[in-house]
Design a protein around this motif. Structure first.
Motif, PDB file in Angstrom:
ATOM      1  N   MET A 233       0.994  -1.118  -0.223  1.00 45.73           N
ATOM      2  CA  MET A 233      -0.034  -0.109   0.019  1.00 45.73           C
ATOM      3  C   MET A 233       0.717   1.238   0.056  1.00 45.73           C
ATOM      4  SD  MET A 233      -1.569   2.686   1.777  1.00 45.73           S
ATOM      5  CE  MET A 233      -1.465   2.242   3.536  1.00 45.73           C
ATOM      6  N   VAL A 234       0.570   2.336  -0.756  1.00 45.16           N
ATOM      7  CA  VAL A 234       1.271   3.249  -0.746  1.00 45.16           C
ATOM      8  C   VAL A 234       0.556   4.493  -0.588  1.00 45.16           C
ATOM      9  CG1 VAL A 234       2.441   5.073  -2.165  1.00 45.16           C
ATOM     10  CG2 VAL A 234       2.670   2.680  -2.923  1.00 45.16           C
ATOM     11  N   ASP A 235       0.823   5.342   0.616  1.00 46.87           N
ATOM     12  CA  ASP A 235       0.116   6.509   1.095  1.00 46.87           C
ATOM     13  C   ASP A 235       0.722   7.726   0.652  1.00 46.87           C
ATOM     14  OD1 ASP A 235      -0.799   8.530   2.760  1.00 46.87           O
ATOM     15  OD2 ASP A 235      -1.527   7.086   4.131  1.00 46.87           O
ATOM     16  N   PHE A 236       0.051   8.468  -0.354  1.00 49.15           N
ATOM     17  CA  PHE A 236       0.473   9.784  -1.131  1.00 49.15           C
ATOM     18  C   PHE A 236       0.938  10.872  -0.046  1.00 49.15           C
ATOM     19  CE2 PHE A 236      -0.007  13.869  -2.854  1.00 49.15           C
ATOM     20  CZ  PHE A 236       0.904  13.950  -3.589  1.00 49.15           C
ATOM     21  N   TYR A 237      -0.181  10.947   1.056  1.00 43.03           N
ATOM     22  CA  TYR A 237       0.160  11.808   1.977  1.00 43.03           C
ATOM     23  C   TYR A 237       1.389  11.742   2.793  1.00 43.03           C
ATOM     24  CZ  TYR A 237      -0.202  14.193   6.406  1.00 43.03           C
ATOM     25  OH  TYR A 237      -0.027  15.082   7.491  1.00 43.03           O
ATOM     26  N   HIS A 238       1.678  10.504   3.061  1.00 48.25           N
ATOM     27  CA  HIS A 238       3.165  10.285   3.788  1.00 48.25           C
ATOM     28  C   HIS A 238       4.289  10.266   2.661  1.00 48.25           C
ATOM     29  CE1 HIS A 238       1.682   9.516   7.908  1.00 48.25           C
ATOM     30  NE2 HIS A 238       0.725   8.872   7.327  1.00 48.25           N
ATOM     31  N   LEU A 239       4.144   9.997   1.476  1.00 42.78           N
ATOM     32  CA  LEU A 239       5.251  10.098   0.469  1.00 42.78           C
ATOM     33  C   LEU A 239       5.551  11.684   0.576  1.00 42.78           C
ATOM     34  CD1 LEU A 239       6.030   7.752  -2.168  1.00 42.78           C
ATOM     35  CD2 LEU A 239       5.269   9.926  -3.027  1.00 42.78           C
ATOM     36  N   ALA A 240       4.417  12.330   0.268  1.00 40.40           N
ATOM     37  CA  ALA A 240       4.916  13.877  -0.013  1.00 40.40           C
ATOM     38  C   ALA A 240       5.368  14.371   1.100  1.00 40.40           C
ATOM     39  CB  ALA A 240       3.504  14.386  -0.568  1.00 40.40           C
ATOM     40  N   SER A 241       4.532  14.148   2.440  1.00 45.34           N
ATOM     41  CA  SER A 241       5.053  15.078   3.497  1.00 45.34           C
ATOM     42  C   SER A 241       6.385  14.593   3.904  1.00 45.34           C
ATOM     43  CB  SER A 241       3.966  14.714   4.648  1.00 45.34           C
ATOM     44  OG  SER A 241       3.960  13.357   5.293  1.00 45.34           O
ATOM     45  N   GLU A 242       7.083  13.309   3.653  1.00 47.35           N
ATOM     46  CA  GLU A 242       8.333  12.969   3.989  1.00 47.35           C
ATOM     47  C   GLU A 242       9.250  13.034   2.959  1.00 47.35           C
ATOM     48  OE1 GLU A 242       7.698   9.059   5.511  1.00 47.35           O
ATOM     49  OE2 GLU A 242       6.241   9.570   6.717  1.00 47.35           O
ATOM     50  N   GLN A 243       8.836  13.795   1.758  1.00 45.01           N
ATOM     51  CA  GLN A 243       9.508  14.284   0.660  1.00 45.01           C
ATOM     52  C   GLN A 243      10.293  13.197   0.158  1.00 45.01           C
ATOM     53  OE1 GLN A 243      12.182  17.342   2.079  1.00 45.01           O
ATOM     54  NE2 GLN A 243      10.285  18.871   1.997  1.00 45.01           N
ATOM     55  N   GLU A 244       9.361  11.878   0.065  1.00 48.20           N
ATOM     56  CA  GLU A 244       9.910  10.724  -0.676  1.00 48.20           C
ATOM     57  C   GLU A 244       9.778  10.881  -2.080  1.00 48.20           C
ATOM     58  OE1 GLU A 244      11.552   6.681  -0.678  1.00 48.20           O
ATOM     59  OE2 GLU A 244      10.641   7.666   1.228  1.00 48.20           O
ATOM     60  N   ASP A 245      10.788  10.458  -3.010  1.00 49.46           N
ATOM     61  CA  ASP A 245      10.863  10.492  -4.483  1.00 49.46           C
ATOM     62  C   ASP A 245       9.591   9.773  -4.900  1.00 49.46           C
ATOM     63  OD1 ASP A 245      11.143  10.672  -7.250  1.00 49.46           O
ATOM     64  OD2 ASP A 245      13.438  10.224  -6.945  1.00 49.46           O
ATOM     65  N   PRO A 246       8.621  10.338  -5.801  1.00 46.76           N
ATOM     66  CA  PRO A 246       7.814   9.573  -6.279  1.00 46.76           C
ATOM     67  C   PRO A 246       8.243   8.152  -7.386  1.00 46.76           C
ATOM     68  CG  PRO A 246       7.170  11.735  -6.692  1.00 46.76           C
ATOM     69  CD  PRO A 246       8.688  11.835  -6.159  1.00 46.76           C
ATOM     70  N   ALA A 247       9.555   8.277  -7.627  1.00 46.28           N
ATOM     71  CA  ALA A 247       9.984   7.212  -8.373  1.00 46.28           C
ATOM     72  C   ALA A 247       9.985   6.053  -7.868  1.00 46.28           C
ATOM     73  CB  ALA A 247      11.718   7.582  -8.779  1.00 46.28           C
ATOM     74  N   ILE A 248       9.778   6.029  -6.489  1.00 41.79           N
ATOM     75  CA  ILE A 248       9.892   4.869  -5.573  1.00 41.79           C
ATOM     76  C   ILE A 248       8.783   3.786  -6.168  1.00 41.79           C
ATOM     77  CG2 ILE A 248       8.106   5.707  -3.788  1.00 41.79           C
ATOM     78  CD1 ILE A 248      11.086   3.362  -3.167  1.00 41.79           C
ATOM     79  N   LEU A 249       7.907   4.310  -6.761  1.00 38.87           N
ATOM     80  CA  LEU A 249       6.686   3.614  -7.429  1.00 38.87           C
ATOM     81  C   LEU A 249       7.321   2.697  -8.291  1.00 38.87           C
ATOM     82  CD1 LEU A 249       3.951   6.463  -7.808  1.00 38.87           C
ATOM     83  CD2 LEU A 249       3.895   4.656  -5.933  1.00 38.87           C
ATOM     84  N   LEU A 250       8.045   3.312  -9.160  1.00 44.04           N
ATOM     85  CA  LEU A 250       8.532   2.379 -10.407  1.00 44.04           C
ATOM     86  C   LEU A 250       9.443   1.375  -9.921  1.00 44.04           C
ATOM     87  CD1 LEU A 250      10.082   5.566 -12.494  1.00 44.04           C
ATOM     88  CD2 LEU A 250       7.645   4.362 -12.665  1.00 44.04           C
TER      89      LEU A 250
END
Length: 72
Positions: free
Chosen positions: A1-18
């Motif tokens: 499961m991916v949580d966009f809120y946490h991904l963005a608020s922790e400044q995680e690179d969206p490339a992690i999805l790849l």
């Protein structure tokens, strides 16, 4: 499961999805600024996240995990 809120608020690179493609089964989405409903494209830069979902061909569940004072 991916949580966009946490991904963005922790400044995680969206490339992690790849890199996590084969493990993603569900997404939670909320505006990273206040965990509220996403309303417009210009309130936050959602584009890289959704572009990567398109690249991996994601076609599973997405839910909004957010609050609002004006649901309608």
């Amino acid at each position: 499961m991916v949580d966009f809120y946490h991904l963005a608020s922790e400044q995680e690179d969206p490339a992690i999805l790849l890199r996590a493609t084969e493990h993603i089964r569900h997404l939670h989405v909320a505006n990273a600024q206040g965990r509220r409903f996403p309303r417009t494209w210009d309130e936050y830069d959602y584009a890289p996240f959704f572009a990567n979902l398109r690249k991996i061909g994601y076609d599973k569940r997405i839910s909004v995990e957010a609050s609002t004072k004006d649901f309608p």
